[in-house]
Write a protein that holds these residues in place. Structure first.
Motif, PDB file in Angstrom:
ATOM      1  N   TRP A 197     -14.291  -2.343  -4.090  1.00  0.00           N
ATOM      2  CA  TRP A 197     -13.371  -1.240  -3.788  1.00  0.00           C
ATOM      3  C   TRP A 197     -13.695  -0.749  -2.373  1.00  0.00           C
ATOM      4  N   THR A 250       0.819  -1.209   0.000  1.00  0.00           N
ATOM      5  CA  THR A 250       0.000   0.000   0.000  1.00  0.00           C
ATOM      6  C   THR A 250       0.854   1.261   0.000  1.00  0.00           C
ATOM      7  N   THR A 275      -5.997   7.119   5.265  1.00  0.00           N
ATOM      8  CA  THR A 275      -6.982   6.333   4.527  1.00  0.00           C
ATOM      9  C   THR A 275      -6.279   5.377   3.581  1.00  0.00           C
ATOM     10  N   GLU A 310      -7.092   2.663   0.288  1.00  0.00           N
ATOM     11  CA  GLU A 310      -8.011   2.157  -0.732  1.00  0.00           C
ATOM     12  C   GLU A 310      -7.533   0.761  -1.123  1.00  0.00           C
ATOM     13  N   THR A 333     -12.758   1.505   1.072  1.00  0.00           N
ATOM     14  CA  THR A 333     -12.067   2.650   1.649  1.00  0.00           C
ATOM     15  C   THR A 333     -12.018   2.453   3.155  1.00  0.00           C
ATOM     16  N   ALA A 355     -14.423   8.514  -9.146  1.00  0.00           N
ATOM     17  CA  ALA A 355     -14.776   7.995  -7.827  1.00  0.00           C
ATOM     18  C   ALA A 355     -16.092   8.565  -7.302  1.00  0.00           C
ATOM     19  N   GLY A 385      -7.334   7.974  -4.205  1.00  0.00           N
ATOM     20  CA  GLY A 385      -8.634   7.325  -4.348  1.00  0.00           C
ATOM     21  C   GLY A 385      -9.614   8.089  -5.204  1.00  0.00           C
ATOM     22  N   SER A 428      -3.726  -1.679  -3.906  1.00  0.00           N
ATOM     23  CA  SER A 428      -4.043  -0.842  -2.742  1.00  0.00           C
ATOM     24  C   SER A 428      -3.162   0.392  -2.751  1.00  0.00           C
ATOM     25  N   VAL A 459      -6.420   1.405  -8.361  1.00  0.00           N
ATOM     26  CA  VAL A 459      -7.030   2.619  -7.824  1.00  0.00           C
ATOM     27  C   VAL A 459      -6.089   3.793  -8.065  1.00  0.00           C
TER      28      VAL A 459
END
Length: 624
Positions: free
Chosen positions: A243, A160, A217, A219, A245, A467, A281, A207, A277
């Motif tokens: 998807w 990530t 955060t 995703e 969050t 999004a 995001g 991610s 993604v």
């Protein structure tokens, strides 16, 4: 008016008219205080090839017998390979899980690879000195109950950020792990700060991590193949992309607590070749043979009328244009009753902007080629259209489009131009099945086509979803651009995807923050598109992040390395052309000392990592 003629050239319909038509009824109305919406539901986008990165004089790869140093690391525990069950009988199951790459390359730390073994341990190996390879070390271990799940899938891992990772144990549980700084010299274990059972088993595709409204955060994009009771004529399964969050909901100063804040689900009928993604995001990109559509948000069904991704509304063209070898005429639809004071017209040699005062530009952007602003002019016609005459700087070449990437206009061809194209194409058609096979240009025989001449399905597309609206904003038809592989070049950007272009393989970097140039051509691997199609046993493909080489591997034992052209140390001549050769592109073949199937395949700038059930092979490809 003379009848229209139509012709089909390169899947583009050419329509001929004797003159520019007036805007079709009903005329546009312009009401004060009301926004004028000229946007389509989605823009059909064309990938723009950087011709400077192509090598039309490339001949072939020369086989090199130079030895590739290969090092072998024996694993303490076998790789956790999950065999497909009898219920996983569809082609989509094979694409998603049967061809899964069990080896994961850490894009933030060079020459660091990870995999999950049969004990549920996430194991890491970082290479700094090839002759002194250490043992892979455990960084995290999943729960013992993982192996007891009947419908278990392969464990999957996604990095990530430089300090976070997302892990699926294959049973339906998602872990978000704080790893700290990884790579050489890091001995810390990864800490799970989020662990939740999300239902049916899945794999993690991608991610990203970011800060939104002051909160950390993440995703995460998940893939499932689920039974579809409504599919009575197909395989009985559908593909689902979820998807998530996930946000830190703890107050400042308190212990971190991560929860799922939003869940969005897309469904389609084919496993995506590419899905990622966008940073922050802000969007989602999907490349697949069949279209995907958002179906649910936080458990609530999405209105399908608002979420059809591939059906572009058929609206009247905003402008018409035609051309000769010397000039271009553009007819732009405008609000009725327009006066010259309300016209906003700006023209530079390479850019044009046409608009109405108080509204967004109707036509704006970079033109295909340069024009002469001093010799160009515009007039208002019939109080509802604007006619612009543009003088070409270079006479002769015909433009394939007026404004780069703009698909809201219609090209109108003259009778003379349409007749000329028909004349040029007559040799491709015949009223007889095989009228005269002895002529210079015989009809095409599809029985003579090779496997590498076959292109993917016409519906194959690359789509960017917004999004917020969940609607596609850009759609690229990949009917003639076969997907080859995905690679991380810059960890701070979206993964790159490699597509076949003619015989070459072109690497594209997504730029979601640049709507006018959303996919940038950044590298070319000469003739790789043709070469890879000839490898019947090919399993994985990849390339070095610095583009110095590309590599393919078969299901067993062999790997092929294709290097970029490099200067030769000795003088070489092409005997047929009688010229000196300055650069040579080398091909090398490596054969592993193993009879077990290849399960993982990754490349760095210096090394190629190949994983089998019991061994990790490290091939020293480059010396930096």
């Amino acid at each position: 008016m003379a009848p229209c003629r139509t012709s089909l050239v390169n899947n583009v319909q050419l329509v001929s008219h004797p003159q520019l038509p007036p805007p079709p009824p009903p005329p546009l109305t312009w009401e004060p205080g009301r926004a004028w919406d000229t946007d389509m539901a989605a823009s059909n986008y064309s990938l723009r090839v950087n011709r400077e990165l192509l090598d039309p004089s490339f001949e072939s790869y020369r086989l090199s017998l130079d030895a590739i140093p290969t090092y072998n690391v024996e694993l303490d525990a076998a790789v956790e390979e999950v065999k497909l069950k009898d219920t996983h009988y569809t082609l989509e199951h094979m694409r998603a899980f049967g061809m899964y790459n069990y080896l994961h390359l850490d894009p933030w730390y060079e020459d660091s690879v990870l995999f999950v073994d049969c004990k549920g341990r996430v194991v890491s190996l970082t290479v700094t000195l090839d002759t002194a390879l250490g043992k892979p070390r455990e960084v995290f271990c999943t729960t013992a109950e993982s192996s007891e799940c009947e419908d278990r899938l392969c464990a999957s891992l996604s990095f990530t950020s430089a300090t976070w990772a997302a892990l699926s144990d294959g049973t339906g549980r998602l872990y978000l792990l704080r790893s700290g700084k990884r790579g050489e010299g890091s001995n810390s274990k990864w800490e799970p700060l989020f662990s939740e059972d999300l239902g049916e088993p899945f794999t993690v595709l991608h991610s990203v991590s970011h800060v939104q409204d002051g909160l950390h955060t993440m995703e995460v994009l998940l893939l499932r193949i689920q039974k579809d009771l409504q599919d009575t004529k197909g395989s009985g399964y559908s593909v689902s992309l979820e998807w998530l969050t996930v946000t830190n909901t703890a107050a400042q100063g308190q212990e971190k607590k991560y929860e799922v804040r939003k869940r969005r689900v897309l469904r389609g009928k084919s496993v995506p070749h590419y899905a990622a993604v966008a940073p922050q995001g802000k969007g989602l990109m999907v490349a697949s043979d069949k279209p995907f559509v958002f179906t649910h948000v936080d458990g609530c069904a999405v209105d399908q009328k608002e979420a059809e991704p591939m059906e572009v509304e058929k609206t009247d063209p905003i402008y018409f244009w035609q051309q000769t070898g010397e000039d271009i005429t553009v007819c732009v639809r405008t609000p009725k009753g327009l006066t010259k004071e309300e016209v906003q017209f700006k023209l530079k040699p390479d850019n044009i902007s046409i608009g109405v005062q108080g509204f967004p530009p109707l036509l704006q952007g970079q033109m295909f080629a340069s024009v002469d602003p001093e010799a160009s002019a515009w007039i208002i016609k019939n109080d509802k259209s604007l006619e612009v005459t543009l003088q070409k700087r270079s006479e002769g070449p015909m433009w394939p489009e007026l404004v780069m990437g703009d698909r809201r206009g219609e090209y109108v061809m003259s009778d003379e131009q349409a007749a000329l194209i028909h004349e040029r194409l007559t040799h491709l058609t015949s009223e007889d099945l095989n009228g005269n096979p002895e002529v210079d240009k015989p009809p095409c025989n599809n029985q003579e086509l090779e496997d590498c001449d076959v292109f993917p399905e016409d519906s194959s597309s690359l789509t960017h979803f917004d999004a917020e609206s969940l609607k596609p904003t850009q759609v690229v038809n990949l009917g003639s651009n076969q997907y080859l592989f995905t690679v991380d070049v810059n960890p701070s950007e979206m993964p790159c995807l490699c597509l076949r272009h003619d015989v070459d393989a072109l690497l594209w970097q997504p730029r979601p923050d640049q709507p006018g140039n959303m996919w940038e051509h950044i590298a070319t691997f000469n003739a790789l598109g043709y070469v890879q199609a000839s490898k019947r046993e090919k399993k994985f493909a990849t390339c070095a992040p610095n583009f110095s080489y590309a590599s393919l591997c078969e299901c067993l034992r062999r790997a092929f390395i294709y290097r970029q052209p490099a200067p030769v140390e000795t003088v070489l001549f092409n005997r047929k052309q009688g010229r000196q050769i300055g650069q040579v592109a080398k091909q090398q073949v490596a054969s592993l000392d193993s009879d077990k199937p290849i399960l993982g395949f990754r490349a760095t700038n210096e090394r190629l990592f190949i994983l089998t059930a019991a061994n990790l092979f490290v091939l020293k490809v480059n010396n930096n």
